[in-house]
Write a protein that holds these residues in place. Structure first.
Motif, PDB file in Angstrom:
ATOM      1  N   THR A 135       5.275   4.245   1.598  1.00  0.00           N
ATOM      2  CA  THR A 135       4.260   3.185   1.665  1.00  0.00           C
ATOM      3  C   THR A 135       3.728   2.989   3.090  1.00  0.00           C
ATOM      4  O   THR A 135       2.658   2.420   3.263  1.00  0.00           O
ATOM      5  CB  THR A 135       4.805   1.840   1.126  1.00  0.00           C
ATOM      6  N   ALA A 136       4.448   3.460   4.088  1.00  0.00           N
ATOM      7  CA  ALA A 136       4.003   3.272   5.479  1.00  0.00           C
ATOM      8  C   ALA A 136       2.646   3.919   5.722  1.00  0.00           C
ATOM      9  O   ALA A 136       1.861   3.441   6.542  1.00  0.00           O
ATOM     10  CB  ALA A 136       5.043   3.853   6.437  1.00  0.00           C
ATOM     11  N   ASN A 137       2.342   4.998   5.031  1.00  0.00           N
ATOM     12  CA  ASN A 137       1.088   5.724   5.271  1.00  0.00           C
ATOM     13  C   ASN A 137       0.143   5.661   4.068  1.00  0.00           C
ATOM     14  O   ASN A 137      -0.796   6.435   3.954  1.00  0.00           O
ATOM     15  CB  ASN A 137       1.420   7.191   5.593  1.00  0.00           C
ATOM     16  N   SER A 138       0.426   4.727   3.153  1.00  0.00           N
ATOM     17  CA  SER A 138      -0.309   4.661   1.890  1.00  0.00           C
ATOM     18  C   SER A 138      -1.573   3.821   2.034  1.00  0.00           C
ATOM     19  O   SER A 138      -1.582   2.812   2.748  1.00  0.00           O
ATOM     20  CB  SER A 138       0.616   4.041   0.835  1.00  0.00           C
ATOM     21  N   ALA A 140      -2.978   2.197  -0.536  1.00  0.00           N
ATOM     22  CA  ALA A 140      -2.740   1.020  -1.373  1.00  0.00           C
ATOM     23  C   ALA A 140      -1.430   1.221  -2.123  1.00  0.00           C
ATOM     24  O   ALA A 140      -1.045   2.352  -2.421  1.00  0.00           O
ATOM     25  CB  ALA A 140      -3.888   0.826  -2.368  1.00  0.00           C
ATOM     26  N   THR A 141      -0.742   0.124  -2.387  1.00  0.00           N
ATOM     27  CA  THR A 141       0.530   0.202  -3.119  1.00  0.00           C
ATOM     28  C   THR A 141       0.446  -0.666  -4.364  1.00  0.00           C
ATOM     29  O   THR A 141       0.104  -1.849  -4.279  1.00  0.00           O
ATOM     30  CB  THR A 141       1.703  -0.272  -2.231  1.00  0.00           C
ATOM     31  N   ILE A 170       8.969  -4.422   1.340  1.00  0.00           N
ATOM     32  CA  ILE A 170       8.060  -3.909   2.371  1.00  0.00           C
ATOM     33  C   ILE A 170       7.141  -5.023   2.871  1.00  0.00           C
ATOM     34  O   ILE A 170       6.983  -6.050   2.202  1.00  0.00           O
ATOM     35  CB  ILE A 170       7.216  -2.713   1.870  1.00  0.00           C
ATOM     36  N   ASN A 171       6.531  -4.795   4.023  1.00  0.00           N
ATOM     37  CA  ASN A 171       5.701  -5.832   4.646  1.00  0.00           C
ATOM     38  C   ASN A 171       4.209  -5.644   4.389  1.00  0.00           C
ATOM     39  O   ASN A 171       3.413  -6.501   4.742  1.00  0.00           O
ATOM     40  CB  ASN A 171       5.945  -5.870   6.162  1.00  0.00           C
ATOM     41  N   THR A 172       3.816  -4.517   3.789  1.00  0.00           N
ATOM     42  CA  THR A 172       2.395  -4.278   3.523  1.00  0.00           C
ATOM     43  C   THR A 172       2.031  -4.860   2.148  1.00  0.00           C
ATOM     44  O   THR A 172       2.903  -5.033   1.296  1.00  0.00           O
ATOM     45  CB  THR A 172       2.084  -2.769   3.559  1.00  0.00           C
ATOM     46  N   PRO A 173       0.731  -5.145   1.919  1.00  0.00           N
ATOM     47  CA  PRO A 173       0.324  -5.781   0.655  1.00  0.00           C
ATOM     48  C   PRO A 173       0.645  -4.926  -0.572  1.00  0.00           C
ATOM     49  O   PRO A 173       0.552  -3.694  -0.521  1.00  0.00           O
ATOM     50  CB  PRO A 173      -1.188  -5.939   0.807  1.00  0.00           C
ATOM     51  N   LYS A 199     -11.075  -1.333  -2.318  1.00  0.00           N
ATOM     52  CA  LYS A 199     -10.208  -2.397  -1.808  1.00  0.00           C
ATOM     53  C   LYS A 199      -9.403  -2.964  -2.974  1.00  0.00           C
ATOM     54  O   LYS A 199      -9.726  -2.713  -4.144  1.00  0.00           O
ATOM     55  CB  LYS A 199     -11.019  -3.494  -1.134  1.00  0.00           C
TER      56      LYS A 199
END
Ligand code: SF4
Ligand code: SF4
Length: 354
Positions: A135-138, A140-141, A170-173, A199
């Motif tokens: 997910t670090a380089n994704s 969108a999750t 994880i910390n990303t949306p 988006k």
């Protein structure tokens, strides 16, 4: 791009997606164009952790018609353990190459084992390690199913493996599409939204796309008129059950469950839980395994139509609200008509979705 479906069927899919997104049918050409122009086939990585694989099964059986074929033509499913041809080191290299290239969508199925990490490992790495790396380089999750969104049955008290949903790790949306399993129409619509607008859609406080989860099962239920009239099933196999009366007293959690199930239905739009004669068990809500157990216990304190803002017990309903129910039916009918089948999505129409 060549689709293995007729143009007519393809436009039917676009029409279904427009309805799910709360858009008018006038948007069908734009949706069709967005899907056709997705010629770059955005890569998708599908991670499977603590789960029964039911959500992928549900996705693969997406209907209307042959949506799986369309979606698999539109996206490039670079890593999916259930169906990928490669195995072992070869498949792990596919994953590493996709992650290094970036620009992919990550779909996660299953809970993350954070308390006993060894309980969920793939290729020598824990679920938390894999999730963090991918997910670090994704771009969108998307978490699909109640396990990936909120921990699911693995997180049920006492939660022996420390299972958590993706958004808690994880910390990303994260876009949450809960359900046990998640509904294929909602998954396809969310992916289509992303391809259309580049988006993520507006989310509610539990991370779910508002276009699908703004309303409760109870708001659109085919048995709602019986609820409003105080007509309940009190025993399976009874005359009232045969009459399709309301299942509230049989433990239905529809009044507390946000989900488009009455509109999307299941199994190629053939039927759904309440249509089959069983109450909703609330599978789209966090912690439903604990919060809504037992599944046949009546929900307390459900608001009664005609007494807006006032709570009454189920026994009170039906015994004293003879006149009030007529008011309630009127209110519900007007409210439903005003809202439309799916909630109108002003944010999409305006194109602002921050
Ligand atoms: S209580 Fe359940 S069965 Fe009754 S109207 Fe609400 S959602 Fe439908
Ligand atoms: S009706 Fe309720 S239990 Fe059935 S799939 Fe929908 S949310 Fe889950």
């Amino acid at each position: 791009m060549h689709y293995n479906v007729s143009r007519r069927d393809f436009l039917k899919l676009c029409g279904g997606t427009a309805a799910m997104l709360g858009l008018s049918q006038a948007w069908i050409p734009q949706i069709a164009r967005a899907l056709e122009q997705a010629a770059k086939r955005p890569p998708v990585v599908w991670l499977s952790f603590q789960s029964c694989s039911g959500c992928f099964e549900s996705f693969a059986k997406a209907d209307y018609p042959d949506v799986a074929t369309i979606v698999l033509d539109i996206i490039s499913l670079n890593y999916q353990e259930v169906i990928m041809a490669g195995a072992g080191a070869q498949s792990e290299k596919n994953l590493a190459d996709t992650v290094a290239a970036g620009g992919y969508i990550t779909i996660v199925e299953g809970a993350i084992a954070t308390g006993i990490p060894e309980a969920m490992m793939v290729g020598g790495k824990t679920s938390e390690e894999i999730l963090g790396e991918v997910t670090a380089n994704s771009a969108a999750t998307i978490a699909v199913g109640t396990c990936a969104t909120y921990g699911g049955v693995q997180a049920m008290n006492p939660n022996p493996t420390g299972a958590k949903g993706v958004g808690d790790v994880i910390n990303t949306p994260v876009i949450n599409i809960p359900g046990c399993p998640s509904n294929p129409d909602t998954m396809v619509s969310t992916i289509t939204y992303y391809l259309l607008y580049k988006k993520v859609p507006k989310l509610d406080s539990k991370g779910r796309p508002k276009f699908a989860f703004s309303q409760k099962v109870h708001d659109n239920c085919q048995r709602r008129a019986h609820f409003d009239s105080g007509e309940y099933v009190e025993e399976f196999g009874s005359e009232e059950a045969a009459q399709n009366y309301c299942l509230y007293k049989m433990g239905c959690k529809g009044p507390e469950t946000h989900s488009p199930c009455p509109l999307t239905l299941w199994n190629s739009k053939q039927n759904w839980c309440i249509g089959c004669g069983n109450g909703c068990i609330g599978c789209m809500e966090p912690d439903f395994w604990d919060e809504f157990a037992g599944f046949y216990d009546t929900l307390p304190d459900v608001p009664v139509p005609g007494f807006i803002g006032v709570k009454r017990s189920s026994d009170y309903i039906g015994s004293t609200l003879v006149t009030a129910t007529m008011t309630g039916i009127g209110i519900h009918a007007i409210a439903t008509a005003a809202k439309g089948r799916f909630k109108e999505n002003d944010d999409i129409s305006e194109g602002s979705d921050d």
